[in-house]
Design a protein around this motif. Sequence first.
Motif, mmCIF file in Angstrom:
data_model
loop_
_atom_site.group_PDB
_atom_site.id
_atom_site.type_symbol
_atom_site.label_atom_id
_atom_site.label_comp_id
_atom_site.label_asym_id
_atom_site.label_seq_id
_atom_site.Cartn_x
_atom_site.Cartn_y
_atom_site.Cartn_z
ATOM 1 N N LYS A 1 52.238 36.474 47.847
ATOM 2 C CA LYS A 1 50.931 37.074 47.571
ATOM 3 C C LYS A 1 51.063 38.396 46.811
ATOM 4 O O LYS A 1 50.174 38.763 46.021
ATOM 5 C CB LYS A 1 50.174 37.304 48.876
ATOM 6 N N THR A 2 52.168 39.100 47.044
ATOM 7 C CA THR A 2 52.344 40.415 46.400
ATOM 8 C C THR A 2 52.478 40.294 44.893
ATOM 9 O O THR A 2 52.305 41.278 44.160
ATOM 10 C CB THR A 2 53.578 41.119 46.966
ATOM 11 N N ALA A 3 52.822 39.078 44.405
ATOM 12 C CA ALA A 3 53.016 38.903 42.958
ATOM 13 C C ALA A 3 51.704 38.672 42.223
ATOM 14 O O ALA A 3 51.636 38.781 40.987
ATOM 15 C CB ALA A 3 53.969 37.733 42.701
ATOM 16 N N VAL A 4 50.627 38.359 42.957
ATOM 17 C CA VAL A 4 49.336 38.043 42.351
ATOM 18 C C VAL A 4 48.533 39.326 42.148
ATOM 19 O O VAL A 4 48.504 40.199 43.014
ATOM 20 C CB VAL A 4 48.559 37.046 43.237
ATOM 21 N N PHE A 5 47.875 39.440 40.976
ATOM 22 C CA PHE A 5 47.039 40.617 40.721
ATOM 23 C C PHE A 5 45.751 40.178 40.025
ATOM 24 O O PHE A 5 45.657 39.074 39.462
ATOM 25 C CB PHE A 5 47.789 41.658 39.874
ATOM 26 N N SER A 6 44.756 41.046 40.106
ATOM 27 C CA SER A 6 43.454 40.748 39.484
ATOM 28 C C SER A 6 43.546 40.922 37.977
ATOM 29 O O SER A 6 44.148 41.886 37.463
ATOM 30 C CB SER A 6 42.374 41.678 40.057
#
Length: 417
Positions: free
Chosen positions: A350-355
Amino acid sequence: MKKREKIILWTGIGLFILAAVLYGTSRPIKTDLYEVKRQTMEKSFTEEGTVVAERESPVTPPYTGKVVELYVKEGQRVKKGDPLAKLDSTQLKHQVEQLKAQLKALAGEKKMDLQQPYQSEIRQQELAVEQAQINFDNAQRNFKRISQLYEAGIVSAAEYEEAQDTLKSAENALFQQREALALLYESHKPTEGKLEYYAGREEVIRKQMEETEEKISDSLITSPAEGIVTELEVKEGEYVSQETPLLTVINEDVHIEAYVLAEDVFRLKENMSVKIKAERDRENISFEGKITHIAPTAETRVSTLGVEEQRVKVRIKPQQIPSSIKLRPGYVLDVQFITDTVKDQLMVPKTAVFSYKYGEALWVVRKGRAQIQKIKKGMENDRYVVVLEGIKEGEIIILNPQTEGLKEGKRIAIKRG
Protein backbone atom coordinates in the motif's frame (compact mmCIF):
# COMPACT_ATOMS: atom_id res chain seq x y z
CA MET A 1 50.63 35.78 -19.93
CA LYS A 2 48.77 36.12 -16.70
CA LYS A 3 45.57 36.96 -18.52
CA ARG A 4 45.80 33.80 -20.58
CA GLU A 5 46.36 31.65 -17.48
CA LYS A 6 43.24 33.09 -15.86
CA ILE A 7 41.16 32.28 -18.92
CA ILE A 8 42.41 28.70 -18.90
CA LEU A 9 41.76 28.40 -15.17
CA TRP A 10 38.17 29.67 -15.38
CA THR A 11 37.52 27.52 -18.40
CA GLY A 12 38.66 24.46 -16.47
CA ILE A 13 36.46 25.31 -13.52
CA GLY A 14 33.45 25.76 -15.78
CA LEU A 15 34.04 22.45 -17.51
CA PHE A 16 34.35 20.74 -14.11
CA ILE A 17 31.07 22.24 -12.86
CA LEU A 18 29.31 21.29 -16.10
CA ALA A 19 30.59 17.73 -15.83
CA ALA A 20 29.44 17.54 -12.22
CA VAL A 21 25.98 18.80 -13.14
CA LEU A 22 25.70 16.40 -16.05
CA TYR A 23 26.85 13.52 -13.85
CA GLY A 24 24.36 14.43 -11.09
CA THR A 25 21.44 14.61 -13.48
CA SER A 26 22.32 11.39 -15.27
CA ARG A 27 23.30 9.36 -12.19
CA PRO A 28 20.68 6.63 -11.46
CA ILE A 29 18.65 6.91 -8.24
CA LYS A 30 19.14 4.18 -5.69
CA THR A 31 15.88 3.22 -3.99
CA ASP A 32 13.98 0.15 -2.80
CA LEU A 33 12.10 -1.67 -5.54
CA TYR A 34 9.46 -4.38 -5.59
CA GLU A 35 8.70 -7.02 -8.20
CA VAL A 36 4.97 -7.42 -8.79
CA LYS A 37 3.80 -11.00 -8.15
CA ARG A 38 0.55 -12.91 -8.03
CA GLN A 39 -0.32 -13.77 -4.43
CA THR A 40 -3.23 -14.60 -2.14
CA MET A 41 -4.92 -11.59 -0.55
CA GLU A 42 -6.45 -11.94 2.90
CA LYS A 43 -8.70 -9.29 4.35
CA SER A 44 -8.69 -9.40 8.11
CA PHE A 45 -8.76 -7.57 11.43
CA THR A 46 -6.94 -8.35 14.64
CA GLU A 47 -8.15 -8.39 18.25
CA GLU A 48 -6.54 -9.33 21.53
CA GLY A 49 -7.42 -12.75 22.88
CA THR A 50 -6.99 -14.23 26.34
CA VAL A 51 -6.18 -17.87 27.04
CA VAL A 52 -8.85 -19.46 29.26
CA ALA A 53 -8.98 -22.96 30.76
CA GLU A 54 -11.74 -25.21 29.42
CA ARG A 55 -12.79 -25.95 32.98
CA GLU A 56 -11.97 -24.19 36.23
CA SER A 57 -12.86 -25.81 39.54
CA PRO A 58 -12.61 -23.47 42.55
CA VAL A 59 -12.05 -25.43 45.76
CA THR A 60 -13.71 -23.93 48.84
CA PRO A 61 -13.45 -25.29 52.40
CA PRO A 62 -16.54 -27.14 53.74
CA TYR A 63 -16.45 -25.04 56.91
CA THR A 64 -14.47 -22.25 58.56
CA GLY A 65 -11.38 -23.70 60.15
CA LYS A 66 -7.63 -23.93 60.40
CA VAL A 67 -5.50 -25.52 57.65
CA VAL A 68 -3.39 -28.13 59.41
CA GLU A 69 -1.99 -29.85 56.31
CA LEU A 70 -1.30 -28.59 52.76
CA TYR A 71 -0.41 -31.32 50.27
CA VAL A 72 0.07 -29.38 47.01
CA LYS A 73 1.99 -26.47 45.51
CA GLU A 74 1.16 -23.86 42.88
CA GLY A 75 1.41 -25.36 39.39
CA GLN A 76 1.31 -28.96 40.61
CA ARG A 77 -0.61 -31.49 38.52
CA VAL A 78 -3.26 -33.45 40.40
CA LYS A 79 -5.77 -36.17 39.64
CA LYS A 80 -9.39 -36.31 40.71
CA GLY A 81 -9.57 -37.39 44.35
CA ASP A 82 -5.97 -36.44 45.22
CA PRO A 83 -5.67 -34.84 48.70
CA LEU A 84 -5.19 -31.07 48.58
CA ALA A 85 -5.45 -29.91 52.21
CA LYS A 86 -6.77 -30.92 55.62
CA LEU A 87 -8.70 -28.79 58.09
CA ASP A 88 -8.67 -29.10 61.88
CA SER A 89 -11.67 -31.24 62.97
CA THR A 90 -10.99 -31.44 66.72
CA GLN A 91 -13.88 -29.16 67.67
CA LEU A 92 -16.24 -31.06 65.37
CA LYS A 93 -15.40 -34.34 67.07
CA HIS A 94 -16.23 -32.77 70.43
CA GLN A 95 -19.58 -31.66 69.02
CA VAL A 96 -20.38 -35.23 67.95
CA GLU A 97 -19.68 -36.49 71.49
CA GLN A 98 -21.92 -33.78 72.91
CA LEU A 99 -24.73 -34.72 70.53
CA LYS A 100 -24.42 -38.39 71.50
CA ALA A 101 -24.76 -37.38 75.14
CA GLN A 102 -27.86 -35.32 74.27
CA LEU A 103 -29.42 -38.39 72.64
CA LYS A 104 -28.87 -40.44 75.80
CA ALA A 105 -30.33 -37.70 77.97
CA LEU A 106 -33.36 -37.42 75.68
CA ALA A 107 -33.94 -41.18 75.85
CA GLY A 108 -33.93 -41.03 79.68
CA GLU A 109 -36.30 -38.07 79.68
CA LYS A 110 -38.66 -39.87 77.33
CA LYS A 111 -38.60 -43.02 79.44
CA MET A 112 -39.45 -41.09 82.60
CA ASP A 113 -42.22 -39.13 80.87
CA LEU A 114 -43.76 -42.09 79.05
CA GLN A 115 -43.24 -44.80 81.69
CA GLN A 116 -45.95 -47.48 82.22
CA PRO A 117 -48.27 -47.55 85.30
CA TYR A 118 -46.64 -48.29 88.62
CA GLN A 119 -46.09 -52.00 89.08
CA SER A 120 -47.86 -52.02 92.46
CA GLU A 121 -51.03 -50.66 90.87
CA ILE A 122 -50.82 -53.16 88.05
CA ARG A 123 -50.20 -56.07 90.39
CA GLN A 124 -52.99 -55.06 92.71
CA GLN A 125 -55.50 -54.86 89.86
CA GLU A 126 -54.24 -58.09 88.31
CA LEU A 127 -54.83 -59.85 91.67
CA ALA A 128 -58.31 -58.39 91.74
CA VAL A 129 -58.96 -59.81 88.28
CA GLU A 130 -57.58 -63.19 89.32
CA GLN A 131 -59.78 -63.26 92.41
CA ALA A 132 -62.84 -62.28 90.40
CA GLN A 133 -61.98 -65.10 87.96
CA ILE A 134 -61.73 -67.58 90.84
CA ASN A 135 -65.06 -66.41 92.25
CA PHE A 136 -66.64 -66.71 88.83
CA ASP A 137 -65.23 -70.21 88.29
CA ASN A 138 -66.52 -71.34 91.77
CA ALA A 139 -69.94 -69.80 91.13
CA GLN A 140 -70.10 -71.50 87.75
CA ARG A 141 -69.24 -74.93 89.22
CA ASN A 142 -71.68 -74.43 92.08
CA PHE A 143 -74.45 -73.43 89.68
CA LYS A 144 -73.80 -76.51 87.59
CA ARG A 145 -74.01 -78.75 90.67
CA ILE A 146 -77.18 -77.06 91.95
CA SER A 147 -78.74 -77.34 88.50
CA GLN A 148 -78.22 -81.12 88.50
CA LEU A 149 -79.64 -81.41 92.02
CA TYR A 150 -82.58 -79.20 91.12
CA GLU A 151 -83.39 -81.37 88.11
CA ALA A 152 -83.21 -84.46 90.41
CA GLY A 153 -85.64 -82.79 92.82
CA ILE A 154 -83.19 -82.75 95.65
CA VAL A 155 -82.92 -78.94 96.10
CA SER A 156 -85.63 -76.34 96.05
CA ALA A 157 -86.26 -73.70 93.43
CA ALA A 158 -85.15 -71.05 95.88
CA GLU A 159 -81.70 -72.63 96.17
CA TYR A 160 -81.47 -72.92 92.38
CA GLU A 161 -82.30 -69.23 91.92
CA GLU A 162 -79.80 -68.24 94.60
CA ALA A 163 -77.01 -70.18 92.83
CA GLN A 164 -78.01 -68.55 89.54
CA ASP A 165 -77.86 -65.04 91.06
CA THR A 166 -74.47 -65.79 92.60
CA LEU A 167 -73.09 -66.81 89.17
CA LYS A 168 -74.47 -63.65 87.60
CA SER A 169 -72.89 -61.46 90.28
CA ALA A 170 -69.52 -63.21 89.88
CA GLU A 171 -69.62 -62.70 86.12
CA ASN A 172 -70.36 -58.98 86.54
CA ALA A 173 -67.59 -58.61 89.09
CA LEU A 174 -65.06 -60.29 86.75
CA PHE A 175 -66.09 -57.95 83.91
CA GLN A 176 -65.71 -54.89 86.13
CA GLN A 177 -62.24 -55.91 87.33
CA ARG A 178 -61.05 -56.53 83.79
CA GLU A 179 -62.39 -53.14 82.70
CA ALA A 180 -60.60 -51.52 85.64
CA LEU A 181 -57.27 -53.07 84.56
CA ALA A 182 -57.75 -51.92 80.95
CA LEU A 183 -58.63 -48.41 82.12
CA LEU A 184 -55.50 -48.33 84.26
CA TYR A 185 -53.32 -49.06 81.21
CA GLU A 186 -55.26 -46.60 79.04
CA SER A 187 -54.92 -43.77 81.55
CA HIS A 188 -51.12 -44.08 81.42
CA LYS A 189 -50.82 -44.51 77.62
CA PRO A 190 -48.74 -41.66 76.00
CA THR A 191 -50.56 -39.26 73.66
CA GLU A 192 -49.73 -39.04 69.91
CA GLY A 193 -48.58 -35.43 70.30
CA LYS A 194 -46.11 -36.33 73.01
CA LEU A 195 -44.66 -39.14 70.93
CA GLU A 196 -44.21 -36.75 67.96
CA TYR A 197 -42.54 -34.23 70.27
CA TYR A 198 -39.86 -36.67 71.36
CA ALA A 199 -39.45 -38.07 67.83
CA GLY A 200 -38.90 -34.56 66.50
CA ARG A 201 -36.27 -33.71 69.09
CA GLU A 202 -34.44 -36.95 68.38
CA GLU A 203 -34.54 -36.32 64.63
CA VAL A 204 -33.02 -32.84 65.07
CA ILE A 205 -30.14 -34.19 67.16
CA ARG A 206 -29.46 -37.05 64.74
CA LYS A 207 -29.52 -34.64 61.80
CA GLN A 208 -26.96 -32.42 63.56
CA MET A 209 -24.80 -35.50 64.16
CA GLU A 210 -24.96 -36.48 60.49
CA GLU A 211 -24.01 -33.00 59.33
CA THR A 212 -21.14 -32.75 61.81
CA GLU A 213 -19.82 -36.21 60.92
CA GLU A 214 -20.03 -35.26 57.24
CA LYS A 215 -17.94 -32.15 57.95
CA ILE A 216 -15.37 -34.32 59.72
CA SER A 217 -15.25 -36.55 56.66
CA ASP A 218 -14.88 -33.45 54.44
CA SER A 219 -12.03 -32.08 56.54
CA LEU A 220 -9.75 -33.89 54.10
CA ILE A 221 -10.21 -31.73 50.99
CA THR A 222 -9.64 -33.58 47.70
CA SER A 223 -9.34 -32.44 44.10
CA PRO A 224 -12.70 -32.27 42.26
CA ALA A 225 -11.03 -32.88 38.88
CA GLU A 226 -7.80 -33.63 37.10
CA GLY A 227 -5.73 -30.57 36.28
CA ILE A 228 -3.21 -28.03 37.56
CA VAL A 229 -3.30 -26.21 40.90
CA THR A 230 -3.54 -22.42 40.52
CA GLU A 231 -4.40 -19.40 42.68
CA LEU A 232 -3.05 -21.09 45.82
CA GLU A 233 -2.91 -18.30 48.40
CA VAL A 234 -3.35 -20.17 51.69
CA LYS A 235 -0.59 -21.51 53.95
CA GLU A 236 -0.55 -24.13 56.69
CA GLY A 237 -1.76 -22.72 60.01
CA GLU A 238 -4.00 -20.09 58.42
CA TYR A 239 -7.74 -19.89 58.99
CA VAL A 240 -10.03 -20.11 55.98
CA SER A 241 -13.74 -19.57 55.42
CA GLN A 242 -16.35 -20.87 52.98
CA GLU A 243 -16.49 -17.46 51.26
CA THR A 244 -12.90 -17.67 49.97
CA PRO A 245 -11.61 -20.46 47.67
CA LEU A 246 -8.49 -22.26 48.88
CA LEU A 247 -7.26 -22.73 45.32
CA THR A 248 -8.44 -23.50 41.81
CA VAL A 249 -7.87 -26.64 39.75
CA ILE A 250 -7.83 -25.87 36.03
CA ASN A 251 -8.04 -28.26 33.12
CA GLU A 252 -4.97 -28.28 30.84
CA ASP A 253 -7.19 -27.99 27.78
CA VAL A 254 -7.57 -24.31 26.89
CA HIS A 255 -9.42 -22.05 24.50
CA ILE A 256 -9.05 -18.37 23.61
CA GLU A 257 -11.65 -15.69 24.22
CA ALA A 258 -11.64 -12.51 22.15
CA TYR A 259 -14.11 -9.62 22.26
CA VAL A 260 -14.97 -8.41 18.75
CA LEU A 261 -16.64 -5.11 17.91
CA ALA A 262 -20.35 -5.59 17.26
CA GLU A 263 -20.04 -4.09 13.77
CA ASP A 264 -17.32 -6.63 12.85
CA VAL A 265 -18.85 -9.78 14.30
CA PHE A 266 -21.42 -10.20 11.51
CA ARG A 267 -18.52 -11.16 9.21
CA LEU A 268 -17.62 -14.11 11.43
CA LYS A 269 -19.18 -17.55 11.70
CA GLU A 270 -18.54 -20.73 13.63
CA ASN A 271 -15.86 -23.12 12.28
CA MET A 272 -14.15 -20.17 10.54
CA SER A 273 -10.34 -20.40 10.64
CA VAL A 274 -8.28 -17.71 12.37
CA LYS A 275 -4.58 -17.05 12.86
CA ILE A 276 -3.25 -16.90 16.40
CA LYS A 277 -0.04 -14.97 16.92
CA ALA A 278 2.19 -15.23 19.97
CA GLU A 279 5.63 -13.95 20.88
CA ARG A 280 8.26 -16.13 22.50
CA ASP A 281 11.86 -15.06 23.10
CA ARG A 282 11.27 -12.09 20.74
CA GLU A 283 10.18 -14.50 18.02
CA ASN A 284 6.73 -14.25 16.46
CA ILE A 285 4.95 -17.61 16.36
CA SER A 286 1.77 -18.14 14.36
CA PHE A 287 -0.65 -21.09 14.38
CA GLU A 288 -4.20 -21.83 13.36
CA GLY A 289 -7.42 -21.78 15.35
CA LYS A 290 -11.14 -22.27 14.75
CA ILE A 291 -14.11 -20.27 15.99
CA THR A 292 -16.22 -22.61 18.13
CA HIS A 293 -18.79 -20.20 19.54
CA ILE A 294 -20.05 -16.65 19.01
CA ALA A 295 -22.06 -15.15 21.88
CA PRO A 296 -25.65 -14.29 20.91
CA THR A 297 -25.53 -10.88 22.61
CA ALA A 298 -23.10 -8.00 22.93
CA GLU A 299 -21.81 -6.51 26.16
CA THR A 300 -20.42 -3.12 27.04
CA ARG A 301 -16.66 -3.08 27.58
CA VAL A 302 -14.29 -0.18 28.16
CA SER A 303 -11.34 0.14 25.78
CA THR A 304 -7.79 1.00 26.83
CA LEU A 305 -8.60 4.60 25.89
CA GLY A 306 -11.56 4.64 28.27
CA VAL A 307 -14.21 4.45 25.53
CA GLU A 308 -17.30 2.30 26.03
CA GLU A 309 -17.75 -0.18 23.17
CA GLN A 310 -20.28 -2.85 22.28
CA ARG A 311 -18.36 -6.09 21.88
CA VAL A 312 -19.29 -9.75 21.36
CA LYS A 313 -17.38 -12.62 22.99
CA VAL A 314 -15.93 -15.08 20.48
CA ARG A 315 -14.47 -18.41 21.56
CA ILE A 316 -11.56 -19.92 19.58
CA LYS A 317 -10.06 -23.40 19.86
CA PRO A 318 -6.31 -23.51 19.02
CA GLN A 319 -5.28 -26.07 16.39
CA GLN A 320 -1.86 -27.77 16.33
CA ILE A 321 -0.15 -25.60 18.91
CA PRO A 322 3.63 -25.50 18.23
CA SER A 323 5.71 -27.45 20.73
CA SER A 324 7.85 -24.37 21.32
CA ILE A 325 4.99 -22.54 23.04
CA LYS A 326 2.86 -23.45 26.05
CA LEU A 327 -0.52 -21.75 26.36
CA ARG A 328 -1.50 -21.07 29.94
CA PRO A 329 -4.63 -19.35 31.28
CA GLY A 330 -4.21 -15.59 31.38
CA TYR A 331 -1.81 -15.32 28.45
CA VAL A 332 -2.69 -12.54 25.97
CA LEU A 333 -2.36 -13.26 22.23
CA ASP A 334 -3.29 -11.59 18.95
CA VAL A 335 -6.11 -13.21 16.99
CA GLN A 336 -6.33 -12.42 13.28
CA PHE A 337 -9.84 -12.92 11.91
CA ILE A 338 -9.67 -13.53 8.14
CA THR A 339 -12.95 -12.31 6.67
CA ASP A 340 -12.20 -12.56 2.93
CA THR A 341 -9.64 -14.31 0.72
CA VAL A 342 -8.87 -13.96 -3.00
CA LYS A 343 -6.18 -16.02 -4.75
CA ASP A 344 -3.85 -15.40 -7.69
CA GLN A 345 -3.98 -11.60 -7.56
CA LEU A 346 -1.42 -8.97 -8.55
CA MET A 347 -0.54 -7.31 -5.24
CA VAL A 348 1.65 -4.36 -4.27
CA PRO A 349 2.44 -2.78 -0.90
CA LYS A 350 0.00 0.00 0.00
CA THR A 351 2.91 2.37 0.70
CA ALA A 352 3.83 2.30 -3.01
CA VAL A 353 0.44 3.68 -4.12
CA PHE A 354 -0.08 7.45 -4.36
CA SER A 355 -2.81 9.81 -5.53
CA TYR A 356 -2.52 11.02 -9.09
CA LYS A 357 -4.97 12.97 -11.32
CA TYR A 358 -8.17 11.99 -9.52
CA GLY A 359 -7.02 8.41 -9.11
CA GLU A 360 -4.13 6.25 -7.90
CA ALA A 361 -0.79 5.44 -9.49
CA LEU A 362 2.50 3.66 -9.05
CA TRP A 363 6.05 4.52 -10.00
CA VAL A 364 7.04 1.78 -12.45
CA VAL A 365 10.58 1.15 -13.68
CA ARG A 366 10.53 0.55 -17.42
CA LYS A 367 13.72 0.37 -19.49
CA GLY A 368 15.61 1.50 -16.42
CA ARG A 369 13.69 4.76 -16.05
CA ALA A 370 10.90 5.90 -13.72
CA GLN A 371 7.42 6.21 -15.14
CA ILE A 372 4.09 7.07 -13.54
CA GLN A 373 1.46 4.42 -14.17
CA LYS A 374 -2.18 4.95 -13.28
CA ILE A 375 -3.84 1.87 -11.78
CA LYS A 376 -7.23 0.51 -10.78
CA LYS A 377 -7.33 -0.86 -7.25
CA GLY A 378 -9.23 -3.89 -5.98
CA MET A 379 -9.47 -5.42 -2.51
CA GLU A 380 -6.97 -4.26 0.08
CA ASN A 381 -5.89 -5.00 3.61
CA ASP A 382 -3.68 -3.20 6.09
CA ARG A 383 -0.48 -3.95 4.10
CA TYR A 384 -1.28 -4.73 0.48
CA VAL A 385 -3.62 -3.70 -2.31
CA VAL A 386 -4.78 -5.72 -5.32
CA VAL A 387 -4.11 -4.03 -8.67
CA LEU A 388 -6.77 -4.86 -11.25
CA GLU A 389 -5.47 -2.73 -14.13
CA GLY A 390 -2.28 -0.84 -15.03
CA ILE A 391 0.61 -3.23 -14.36
CA LYS A 392 1.69 -6.75 -15.24
CA GLU A 393 3.25 -9.59 -13.29
CA GLY A 394 7.04 -9.24 -13.07
CA GLU A 395 7.11 -5.47 -13.43
CA ILE A 396 9.29 -3.49 -11.04
CA ILE A 397 7.78 -0.69 -8.96
CA ILE A 398 9.30 1.88 -6.62
CA LEU A 399 8.29 1.33 -3.00
CA ASN A 400 8.71 4.93 -1.84
CA PRO A 401 6.92 7.51 -4.02
CA GLN A 402 8.61 10.27 -1.99
CA THR A 403 12.13 9.22 -2.98
CA GLU A 404 14.33 12.34 -3.32
CA GLY A 405 14.96 13.38 -6.91
CA LEU A 406 12.33 11.02 -8.30
CA LYS A 407 10.63 12.21 -11.49
CA GLU A 408 9.54 10.73 -14.77
CA GLY A 409 12.38 9.63 -17.04
CA LYS A 410 14.83 9.47 -14.17
CA ARG A 411 17.23 6.55 -14.32
CA ILE A 412 16.74 3.99 -11.53
CA ALA A 413 19.41 1.70 -10.14
CA ILE A 414 17.89 -1.76 -10.16
CA LYS A 415 18.12 -2.91 -6.58
CA ARG A 416 15.34 -5.32 -5.75
CA GLY A 417 13.96 -5.17 -2.23
